[in-house]
Design a protein around this motif. Sequence first.
Motif, PDB file in Angstrom:
ATOM      1  N   SER A  76     -11.475  13.965  39.526  1.00 43.02           N
ATOM      2  CA  SER A  76     -12.060  12.836  38.796  1.00 43.02           C
ATOM      3  C   SER A  76     -13.477  13.121  38.323  1.00 43.02           C
ATOM      4  N   GLY A  77     -14.043  14.317  38.717  1.00 41.12           N
ATOM      5  CA  GLY A  77     -15.420  14.639  38.350  1.00 41.12           C
ATOM      6  C   GLY A  77     -16.421  14.062  39.323  1.00 41.12           C
ATOM      7  N   SER A  78     -15.936  13.630  40.523  1.00 38.49           N
ATOM      8  CA  SER A  78     -16.828  13.049  41.522  1.00 38.49           C
ATOM      9  C   SER A  78     -17.003  14.018  42.688  1.00 38.49           C
ATOM     10  N   TYR A  79     -18.123  13.884  43.353  1.00 41.90           N
ATOM     11  CA  TYR A  79     -18.376  14.700  44.530  1.00 41.90           C
ATOM     12  C   TYR A  79     -18.140  13.902  45.805  1.00 41.90           C
ATOM     13  N   LEU A  80     -18.324  12.555  45.711  1.00 40.08           N
ATOM     14  CA  LEU A  80     -18.139  11.645  46.839  1.00 40.08           C
ATOM     15  C   LEU A  80     -18.986  12.091  48.024  1.00 40.08           C
ATOM     16  N   GLY A  81     -20.268  12.240  47.773  1.00 43.49           N
ATOM     17  CA  GLY A  81     -21.166  12.774  48.779  1.00 43.49           C
ATOM     18  C   GLY A  81     -21.445  11.856  49.939  1.00 43.49           C
ATOM     19  N   ASN A  82     -21.163  10.575  49.836  1.00 45.14           N
ATOM     20  CA  ASN A  82     -21.484   9.635  50.904  1.00 45.14           C
ATOM     21  C   ASN A  82     -20.326   9.406  51.873  1.00 45.14           C
ATOM     22  N   ARG A  83     -19.150   9.944  51.588  1.00 47.32           N
ATOM     23  CA  ARG A  83     -18.015   9.718  52.487  1.00 47.32           C
ATOM     24  C   ARG A  83     -17.984  10.801  53.554  1.00 47.32           C
ATOM     25  N   ALA A  84     -17.327  10.499  54.688  1.00 49.89           N
ATOM     26  CA  ALA A  84     -17.232  11.451  55.791  1.00 49.89           C
ATOM     27  C   ALA A  84     -16.319  12.607  55.411  1.00 49.89           C
ATOM     28  N   MET A  85     -16.667  13.825  55.911  1.00 48.63           N
ATOM     29  CA  MET A  85     -15.864  15.024  55.659  1.00 48.63           C
ATOM     30  C   MET A  85     -14.787  15.147  56.725  1.00 48.63           C
ATOM     31  N   THR A  86     -13.564  15.385  56.274  1.00 50.75           N
ATOM     32  CA  THR A  86     -12.475  15.609  57.222  1.00 50.75           C
ATOM     33  C   THR A  86     -12.429  17.089  57.582  1.00 50.75           C
ATOM     34  N   ARG A  87     -11.647  17.446  58.600  1.00 47.81           N
ATOM     35  CA  ARG A  87     -11.504  18.824  59.021  1.00 47.81           C
ATOM     36  C   ARG A  87     -10.818  19.652  57.934  1.00 47.81           C
ATOM     37  N   PHE A  88      -9.878  19.065  57.242  1.00 46.78           N
ATOM     38  CA  PHE A  88      -9.227  19.789  56.164  1.00 46.78           C
ATOM     39  C   PHE A  88     -10.214  20.109  55.025  1.00 46.78           C
ATOM     40  N   GLU A  89     -11.065  19.106  54.689  1.00 48.27           N
ATOM     41  CA  GLU A  89     -12.056  19.344  53.620  1.00 48.27           C
ATOM     42  C   GLU A  89     -13.072  20.404  54.040  1.00 48.27           C
ATOM     43  N   ALA A  90     -13.471  20.368  55.316  1.00 44.77           N
ATOM     44  CA  ALA A  90     -14.397  21.380  55.805  1.00 44.77           C
ATOM     45  C   ALA A  90     -13.779  22.773  55.722  1.00 44.77           C
ATOM     46  N   ALA A  91     -12.502  22.864  56.062  1.00 45.01           N
ATOM     47  CA  ALA A  91     -11.819  24.145  55.990  1.00 45.01           C
ATOM     48  C   ALA A  91     -11.743  24.644  54.556  1.00 45.01           C
ATOM     49  N   ALA A  92     -11.478  23.738  53.619  1.00 40.59           N
ATOM     50  CA  ALA A  92     -11.401  24.131  52.216  1.00 40.59           C
ATOM     51  C   ALA A  92     -12.759  24.631  51.708  1.00 40.59           C
ATOM     52  N   LEU A  93     -13.867  23.910  52.051  1.00 44.01           N
ATOM     53  CA  LEU A  93     -15.207  24.322  51.623  1.00 44.01           C
ATOM     54  C   LEU A  93     -15.580  25.667  52.244  1.00 44.01           C
ATOM     55  N   LEU A  94     -15.271  25.822  53.543  1.00 43.64           N
ATOM     56  CA  LEU A  94     -15.589  27.064  54.235  1.00 43.64           C
ATOM     57  C   LEU A  94     -14.823  28.239  53.630  1.00 43.64           C
ATOM     58  N   ASN A  95     -13.585  28.024  53.292  1.00 42.42           N
ATOM     59  CA  ASN A  95     -12.766  29.082  52.704  1.00 42.42           C
ATOM     60  C   ASN A  95     -13.319  29.528  51.358  1.00 42.42           C
ATOM     61  N   ALA A  96     -13.751  28.563  50.520  1.00 37.15           N
ATOM     62  CA  ALA A  96     -14.301  28.895  49.198  1.00 37.15           C
ATOM     63  C   ALA A  96     -15.591  29.705  49.327  1.00 37.15           C
ATOM     64  N   CYS A  97     -16.476  29.320  50.266  1.00 37.25           N
ATOM     65  CA  CYS A  97     -17.753  30.027  50.420  1.00 37.25           C
ATOM     66  C   CYS A  97     -17.552  31.409  51.028  1.00 37.25           C
ATOM     67  N   LEU A  98     -16.592  31.528  51.982  1.00 41.24           N
ATOM     68  CA  LEU A  98     -16.325  32.839  52.568  1.00 41.24           C
ATOM     69  C   LEU A  98     -15.769  33.806  51.531  1.00 41.24           C
ATOM     70  N   ASP A  99     -14.971  33.276  50.592  1.00 37.12           N
ATOM     71  CA  ASP A  99     -14.479  34.132  49.512  1.00 37.12           C
ATOM     72  C   ASP A  99     -15.644  34.688  48.686  1.00 37.12           C
ATOM     73  N   ARG A 100     -16.637  33.850  48.371  1.00 34.80           N
ATOM     74  CA  ARG A 100     -17.791  34.308  47.596  1.00 34.80           C
ATOM     75  C   ARG A 100     -18.622  35.319  48.388  1.00 34.80           C
ATOM     76  N   ILE A 101     -18.792  35.062  49.699  1.00 35.12           N
ATOM     77  CA  ILE A 101     -19.551  35.996  50.527  1.00 35.12           C
ATOM     78  C   ILE A 101     -18.860  37.348  50.581  1.00 35.12           C
ATOM     79  N   THR A 102     -17.525  37.334  50.651  1.00 35.71           N
ATOM     80  CA  THR A 102     -16.765  38.588  50.657  1.00 35.71           C
ATOM     81  C   THR A 102     -16.961  39.347  49.357  1.00 35.71           C
ATOM     82  N   GLU A 103     -16.994  38.621  48.228  1.00 34.72           N
ATOM     83  CA  GLU A 103     -17.207  39.267  46.937  1.00 34.72           C
ATOM     84  C   GLU A 103     -18.575  39.945  46.895  1.00 34.72           C
TER      85      GLU A 103
END
Length: 549
Positions: A76-103
């Motif tokens: 939707s083009g939103s970040y929804l920065g004020n809502r709580a992060m779930t474990r699944f969302e944390a895993a998704a964010l961590l996976n994306a950043c680890l991919d960049r670090i590996t690159e």
Amino acid sequence: MKLFQQLLVAPAALGLMAPMAANAADLDIKGVSDYSASSEQVTSISQFQDVYPTDWAYQALSNLIERYGCVAGYPSGSYLGNRAMTRFEAAALLNACLDRITEVTDELRRLLNEFEQELAILKGRVDGLEARVGELEATQFSTTTKLVGQTSFVVGANSFAGDAKDVFGDERDEEAAAASGATVFNYDLRLNLNTSFTGKDLLKTRLRAGNFGNSPYGGGGYVGLDAMEVASSTGDAVTVDRLWYQFPVGEEFTVTAGAKVRQDNMLAVWPSNYPAETILDVFTYAGAPGAYSLTLGGGAGIWWDDNDSGWSISASYVSANANLGNPSNDRSGRLQGGGIATEGAASNGTAQIAYAEDQWGIAAAYSYTSGDNGAGIYAGNATPLAVALSGSGTTNSYAVSAWWAPEDTGWFPSISAGWGLNAVNNNDDDANLIDNATSQSWYVGLQWEDAFVEGNVLGAAVGQPTFVTDVDYDDDIYVSDFVADGNYAFEFWYKFQVTDNISVTPAVYYLSRPLGDLTEGGGPVFGGGRRGDDTFSNFGGLVRTTFKF
């Protein structure tokens, strides 16, 4: 793992290890799927419609997006920065950043492999520099002093044409003339110890030795004007040639004082671009050996230098006999001894005003000299008559000098020129033969930088060493006041810069009439006699080799 990586992964890892923040019924599985499956990474924080510059985490989020590109939003083009992060969302964010670090890690590894040889060379050089620095620190003799040395070898000879007589009309010593024409080999050694305690002050100590005492180039030979600036006469003994201390006072004033300080050490500007370490000494005084006497002794000076405007004013005092005891009279009644500001001090007081830019400048100077040091005039920069009369009383000397240098080296040389006037007045001493006398001098020096070959220098100069233009002898002495003391000096040289520390300078020079008024029939005509028509000239050549270390 880098510090940033640790900071980035830690919150997510803690979130994954923490107890379930929501049960399966509370989890929006579709939203998480949309977040983690979003194939289009956000490249600018402006793409989020619900993130504003006023948000407290705005800068941190911007850095994650623009530097690392590992933050994604919802479709939707939103970040929804004020809502709580779930474990699944944390895993998704961590996976994306680890991919960049590996690159990034893979890119660095490839770069390291590609430049492995160059990095090894650099490491070796760094290790070598560390070892050399350690060795220098262990062996240096002082943390405040730097040694700068210079050694000069001079090989040269003179030839003479014409005849000349001494002041009594007698023929000059032919054996002395022959000796002065022999090929000689002399040396000059200078060891400069430059000490600074604050980074802005300077304690100057110069040790010097040389064997020019009996050389034609020492100033005491058959023709005094053959003297070289580089010549020192210590009889091979190492002596203290300079000893003075210089320090700033505020932003614009500098004070210099010492037991062995020379007049030019206390000038804010030296009014010439022509090198002081050239051939004939007569060309090293900015055209005015009287005003720029280079008197050496005990003294002090101060100068004001406005760097913004280019103006400077210098004032100094030197006593050539400052190291001597209290003055006293000998049996003939002449004052002996020395001290500071006494009749026997051989005092020199100098004032100079100058204006200097990067490429040109002009200066005017006045010097007052008392005693027998002759306003700094000696056989190396004046005719015999000018030297004799300069010590007959107090001397007021004046100088005007200027210089210009081109912005770029080429066909146009730098030009230096100067003119000096000296007025000698009787000290009411019955032993003096004159009431007053006037002498003058001038020169023009040219210098081509990078002549023919980069680093080499070509130079030439012409002028008249100090010569008497007017004299009034004591009325009780029957001597003609007529003088014909004029003379000319020429020099031409080329400096080969062999290495950064070694240069070889061949040179030729010509003195048209170095004995001045004494050339024509024996100088002052006692009893009104007529002068002869004798001529006398001096041609010479030399090679100077300079080692700097």
